[in-house]
Scaffold this motif. Structure first.
Motif, mmCIF file in Angstrom:
data_model
loop_
_atom_site.group_PDB
_atom_site.id
_atom_site.type_symbol
_atom_site.label_atom_id
_atom_site.label_comp_id
_atom_site.label_asym_id
_atom_site.label_seq_id
_atom_site.Cartn_x
_atom_site.Cartn_y
_atom_site.Cartn_z
ATOM 1 N N LYS A 1 1.109 -1.272 0.029
ATOM 2 C CA LYS A 1 -0.003 -0.065 0.175
ATOM 3 C C LYS A 1 0.824 1.297 -0.042
ATOM 4 C CE LYS A 1 -4.099 -2.250 0.432
ATOM 5 N NZ LYS A 1 -5.059 -2.193 -0.687
ATOM 6 N N VAL A 2 0.306 2.284 -0.610
ATOM 7 C CA VAL A 2 1.172 3.703 -0.519
ATOM 8 C C VAL A 2 0.080 4.595 0.350
ATOM 9 C CG1 VAL A 2 1.751 5.542 -1.979
ATOM 10 C CG2 VAL A 2 2.019 3.478 -2.851
ATOM 11 N N VAL A 3 0.761 5.451 1.182
ATOM 12 C CA VAL A 3 0.283 6.292 1.928
ATOM 13 C C VAL A 3 0.684 7.713 1.428
ATOM 14 C CG1 VAL A 3 -0.079 7.401 4.154
ATOM 15 C CG2 VAL A 3 0.234 4.944 4.235
ATOM 16 N N GLU A 4 -0.279 8.612 0.885
ATOM 17 C CA GLU A 4 0.160 9.816 0.290
ATOM 18 C C GLU A 4 -0.714 11.079 1.187
ATOM 19 O OE1 GLU A 4 0.718 13.210 -1.774
ATOM 20 O OE2 GLU A 4 1.900 11.165 -2.119
ATOM 21 N N ALA A 5 0.156 12.045 1.404
ATOM 22 C CA ALA A 5 -0.364 13.265 2.204
ATOM 23 C C ALA A 5 -1.353 14.089 1.171
ATOM 24 C CB ALA A 5 0.932 13.968 2.582
ATOM 25 N N GLY A 6 -1.119 14.021 -0.096
ATOM 26 C CA GLY A 6 -1.827 14.830 -0.982
ATOM 27 C C GLY A 6 -3.453 14.151 -1.092
ATOM 28 N N ASP A 7 -4.191 15.071 -1.758
ATOM 29 C CA ASP A 7 -5.513 14.287 -2.215
ATOM 30 C C ASP A 7 -5.734 13.661 -3.574
ATOM 31 O OD1 ASP A 7 -6.396 15.733 0.148
ATOM 32 O OD2 ASP A 7 -7.135 17.673 -1.062
ATOM 33 N N SER A 8 -4.429 13.605 -4.207
ATOM 34 C CA SER A 8 -4.392 13.035 -5.227
ATOM 35 C C SER A 8 -2.961 12.564 -5.793
ATOM 36 C CB SER A 8 -5.199 13.925 -6.404
ATOM 37 O OG SER A 8 -4.408 14.958 -6.890
ATOM 38 N N THR B 1 13.141 12.951 7.541
ATOM 39 C CA THR B 1 13.117 13.162 9.032
ATOM 40 C C THR B 1 12.207 14.012 9.768
ATOM 41 O OG1 THR B 1 14.524 15.327 8.596
ATOM 42 C CG2 THR B 1 15.888 13.321 8.862
ATOM 43 N N SER B 2 11.232 14.362 8.815
ATOM 44 C CA SER B 2 10.017 15.056 9.536
ATOM 45 C C SER B 2 8.945 13.909 10.066
ATOM 46 C CB SER B 2 9.341 15.811 8.367
ATOM 47 O OG SER B 2 8.839 14.878 7.315
ATOM 48 N N ILE B 3 9.425 12.742 9.497
ATOM 49 C CA ILE B 3 8.553 11.457 10.025
ATOM 50 C C ILE B 3 9.497 11.058 11.261
ATOM 51 C CG2 ILE B 3 7.993 9.192 9.765
ATOM 52 C CD1 ILE B 3 7.841 9.709 6.719
ATOM 53 N N ASP B 4 8.678 10.759 12.381
ATOM 54 C CA ASP B 4 9.538 10.170 13.748
ATOM 55 C C ASP B 4 9.631 8.742 13.707
ATOM 56 O OD1 ASP B 4 10.385 10.243 16.284
ATOM 57 O OD2 ASP B 4 8.376 10.136 17.078
ATOM 58 N N ILE B 5 10.996 8.356 12.968
ATOM 59 C CA ILE B 5 11.136 6.927 12.488
ATOM 60 C C ILE B 5 12.149 6.424 13.568
ATOM 61 C CG2 ILE B 5 12.354 5.549 10.669
ATOM 62 C CD1 ILE B 5 11.576 7.590 8.710
ATOM 63 N N TRP C 1 7.363 -3.256 10.818
ATOM 64 C CA TRP C 1 7.387 -1.724 11.058
ATOM 65 C C TRP C 1 5.880 -1.443 11.638
ATOM 66 C CZ3 TRP C 1 11.126 1.950 11.886
ATOM 67 C CH2 TRP C 1 12.119 1.791 11.377
ATOM 68 N N THR C 2 5.700 -0.570 12.718
ATOM 69 C CA THR C 2 4.317 -0.046 13.191
ATOM 70 C C THR C 2 4.252 1.306 12.545
ATOM 71 O OG1 THR C 2 4.066 -1.646 15.020
ATOM 72 C CG2 THR C 2 2.808 0.366 14.593
ATOM 73 N N VAL C 3 3.258 1.519 11.677
ATOM 74 C CA VAL C 3 3.239 3.187 11.082
ATOM 75 C C VAL C 3 2.252 3.795 11.447
ATOM 76 C CG1 VAL C 3 3.447 4.298 8.948
ATOM 77 C CG2 VAL C 3 4.669 2.267 9.277
ATOM 78 N N ARG C 4 2.147 4.806 12.012
ATOM 79 C CA ARG C 4 1.081 5.527 12.505
ATOM 80 C C ARG C 4 0.860 7.068 11.428
ATOM 81 N NH1 ARG C 4 2.863 3.256 16.911
ATOM 82 N NH2 ARG C 4 1.410 2.062 18.283
ATOM 83 N N ARG D 1 -6.322 2.135 -6.085
ATOM 84 C CA ARG D 1 -6.887 1.005 -5.306
ATOM 85 C C ARG D 1 -6.144 0.728 -4.079
ATOM 86 N NH1 ARG D 1 -5.698 -4.204 -6.673
ATOM 87 N NH2 ARG D 1 -4.503 -4.315 -8.628
ATOM 88 N N ASP D 2 -4.854 0.875 -4.450
ATOM 89 C CA ASP D 2 -3.906 0.544 -3.173
ATOM 90 C C ASP D 2 -3.244 1.623 -2.627
ATOM 91 O OD1 ASP D 2 -4.269 -2.208 -3.041
ATOM 92 O OD2 ASP D 2 -3.405 -2.386 -4.911
ATOM 93 N N ILE D 3 -3.967 2.814 -2.684
ATOM 94 C CA ILE D 3 -3.198 4.148 -2.163
ATOM 95 C C ILE D 3 -4.206 4.719 -1.233
ATOM 96 C CG2 ILE D 3 -2.469 6.603 -2.471
ATOM 97 C CD1 ILE D 3 -1.651 5.606 -5.724
ATOM 98 N N ILE D 4 -3.724 5.434 -0.007
ATOM 99 C CA ILE D 4 -4.378 5.923 1.083
ATOM 100 C C ILE D 4 -3.987 7.266 0.942
ATOM 101 C CG2 ILE D 4 -4.897 5.979 3.674
ATOM 102 C CD1 ILE D 4 -3.239 3.264 3.857
ATOM 103 N N PHE D 5 -5.272 8.020 0.624
ATOM 104 C CA PHE D 5 -4.726 9.747 0.182
ATOM 105 C C PHE D 5 -4.962 10.389 1.262
ATOM 106 C CE2 PHE D 5 -5.632 7.878 -4.206
ATOM 107 C CZ PHE D 5 -4.611 8.361 -5.011
ATOM 108 N N SER D 6 -4.625 11.725 1.099
ATOM 109 C CA SER D 6 -4.985 12.616 2.253
ATOM 110 C C SER D 6 -4.500 12.487 3.765
ATOM 111 C CB SER D 6 -6.461 13.170 2.212
ATOM 112 O OG SER D 6 -6.817 13.596 0.949
ATOM 113 N N THR D 7 -3.396 11.330 3.849
ATOM 114 C CA THR D 7 -2.926 11.010 5.076
ATOM 115 C C THR D 7 -1.437 11.068 5.081
ATOM 116 O OG1 THR D 7 -4.787 9.247 4.793
ATOM 117 C CG2 THR D 7 -2.948 9.036 6.232
ATOM 118 N N ARG D 8 -0.885 11.692 5.904
ATOM 119 C CA ARG D 8 0.429 11.955 6.334
ATOM 120 C C ARG D 8 1.053 10.893 7.418
ATOM 121 N NH1 ARG D 8 3.504 16.195 4.630
ATOM 122 N NH2 ARG D 8 1.780 17.189 3.931
ATOM 123 N N VAL D 9 1.993 10.316 7.033
ATOM 124 C CA VAL D 9 2.779 9.316 7.943
ATOM 125 C C VAL D 9 3.362 10.399 9.002
ATOM 126 C CG1 VAL D 9 4.621 7.602 8.179
ATOM 127 C CG2 VAL D 9 3.072 7.509 6.424
#
Length: 545
Positions: free
Chosen positions: A44-51, A400-404, A131-134, A111-119
């Motif tokens: 799956k892909v997590v994408e911060a944008g709406d598209s 580094t903006s993601i708390d990894i 990995w546990t990703v929030r 179909r395999d992308i989660i939009f409007s969502t920032r890791v």
């Protein structure tokens, strides 16, 4: 129900574990999704944008467009390019968005992308090797591997200026532009920064703004774009040799369909060199940067010849002698090409207009932002709109903006706070089952984006396939391997003229960050030779278990 068919909104600790979670839905992330999915991975892909689009979702400011010709600014798959053509030689942001929508229709990616969502965070579980990703929406996902594809321009940089939030008008960073656009007609516009976005906004705003003031620290050594609208006949003609151009793209220094002339500047006569430069200037684009003589970025005397040619060309267009000295000074502000040049359409023409001013902040520094505008040492400049064309915390900022958090509860941002170490910009020690595309210390900053998405992406996909097919649960880079790569990156960097420029290539644009080369300047062929050596030695840079 298999993991691959689970709705991403339902995927949490009770429902399953992905093989791979990809962060970012631009060229690199979509390549990972398509290729990993085709090899049977649940992904799956997590994408911060709406598209879709990655940087092309966020960069919708006036004039935003590619600096690669559209023919090579796409995936190299024939089933994609044979039915696609851009309408311009250098596509606009909207044209690139149309391309992503076309690819999505062809490959059924959304179909395999989660939009409007920032890791927001990712934590490695050493017992489970997962990995546990929030995310900022409260969703939690688990994956055996994570691939970060946030791009090298994912974290906009807004300089710390006194009174920054006091401005009463509208202010926007170019990478955070309103999706609905912004009317600048009849407005007084201040543009802080003269990188590519500053040049592009100036070109657009100058047509109808009442007044434009450009705040410049370093002149942009921009090259002519030679933009063209493409007709149906020309579109088809440009496809005739696309396979060859894509092949050239993979073996050139910077992933473009051009490469350096295998001669020194001094091996040819003055007449031949002048003819070559005139031809390249007439053609436009990056030839004068990436298809120049092979010592242009290595030899100061060779570089100065190129700078003088560029300077004289620009001064023919900028008629005001004061503006000409600011934009194309007699002596170079830095060696030509050691900062990524921008491509301009009419920038050096519009600066001649009476309603366009240039403030050199080295001579007249910005003291603060006020409700009315920008206060410099010499006085107040009043504006209705402020544009921050101030670039990015490049290569590392989006990561580094993601708390990894890796092994031993170590944060990646802490590990990289004083010195950045990776193996080939792909992995870093202490963070198992984590990979980057466009990562720091990769060739990303020099590279045509889709080229790196594919050829560096192939490395990631092939390696993850090797790990899975070998029955391994965990991979991790050794500290020796990453320190050796860092030393090589620095060695190549200091053999060139790049250290002579304060550039985002080595983080010099971000106050307080250590200056270190963040982009591999040895070229794509050398980069992939190093990877093949690693593969031939049984992936010696990794511990597999």
């Amino acid at each position: 129900m298999t993991t691959a068919s689970i709705d991403p909104r339902e995927l949490d600790e009770t429902n399953g574990v992905l093989d791979v979670l990809v962060v970012g839905g631009g060229f690199a992330g979509l390549y990972q999704l398509d290729q990993l999915r085709s090899r049977g991975f649940s992904v799956k892909v997590v994408e911060a944008g709406d598209s879709l689009g990655g940087i092309w979702y966020w960069n919708c400011y006036p004039g935003a467009r590619t600096d690669s010709t559209g023919q090579i600014y796409q995936y190299s798959r024939e089933d994609l390019w044979k039915d696609w053509s851009y309408d311009e030689l250098y596509p606009s942001w909207s044209g690139v968005r149309d391309y992503f929508a076309y690819v999505d229709r062809k490959l059924d990616l959304s179909r395999d992308i989660i939009f409007s969502t920032r890791v927001t965070s990712a934590d490695f579980d050493g017992e489970r090797n997962q990995w546990t990703v929030r995310t900022d929406t409260g969703r939690m996902l688990r994956a055996r591997s994570v691939v970060i594809c946030t791009g090298f321009g994912a974290k906009p940089h807004i300089p710390s200026i006194n009174g920054l939030n006091s401005f009463a008008g509208e202010s926007h960073h170019t990478a955070l532009w309103p999706q609905e656009g912004l009317d600048m007609a009849g407005k007084r516009v201040g543009i802080i920064g003269t990188g590519s976005s500053g040049v592009q906004v100036t070109q657009e705003a100058a047509a109808d703004a009442e007044q434009i003031t450009i705040f410049q620290r370093t002149p942009n050594l921009a090259l002519p774009m030679r933009q063209q609208q493409l007709t149906g006949q020309l579109k088809e003609k440009l496809k005739e040799n696309l396979p060859e151009r894509f092949a050239q793209r993979r073996r050139s220094f910077a992933g473009f369909d051009m490469d350096f002339i295998p001669k020194s500047v001094f091996e040819v006569s003055d007449e031949e060199r002048a003819d070559t430069y005139e031809r390249m200037w007439a053609t436009g684009g990056f030839e004068l940067w990436l298809a120049n003589y092979q010592d242009i970025l290595l030899d100061e005397r060779a570089n100065r010849i190129m700078y003088d040619f560029w300077r004289n060309k620009v001064r023919q267009r900028v008629t005001d002698p004061v503006k000409a000295e600011k934009l194309a000074p007699m002596d170079p502000p830095h060696p030509f090409g050691t900062k990524r040049p921008s491509l301009e359409q009419n920038f050096y023409d519009v600066v001649n207009q009476d309603n366009v001013d240039i403030v050199d902040v080295n001579e007249d520094p910005i003291e603060r932002i006020t409700p009315a505008g920008v206060q410099t040492k010499s006085g107040l400049h009043e504006f209705d709109i402020l544009v921050f064309a101030t670039g990015f915390d490049a290569n590392r900022g989006g990561i580094t903006s993601i708390d990894i958090r890796g092994t031993n509860d170590q944060l990646l941002s802490h590990k990289w706070s004083e010195r950045l170490d990776t193996f080939m910009g792909l992995t870093t020690a202490g963070f198992p089952n984590l990979m980057f595309v466009y990562g720091p210390q990769s060739p990303a900053g020099f590279c045509n984006g889709p080229t790196c998405a594919e050829v560096q992406g192939e490395i990631v996909v092939d390696f993850l396939t090797h790990v899975r097919d070998g029955g391994y649960q965990r991979f991790e880079t050794s500290e020796d391997a990453e320190q050796s790569w860092t030393a090589h990156v620095e060695e190549v960097f200091h053999m060139s003229l790049f250290p002579r420029a304060k550039s985002w290539y080595h983080g010099a644009n971000i106050p307080g960050k250590p200056s270190q080369m963040l982009n591999y300047s040895g070229g794509l062929p050398s980069y992939f030779d190093h990877w093949e050596e690693n593969v031939a030695a049984g992936y010696k840079a990794f511990t597999l278990s």
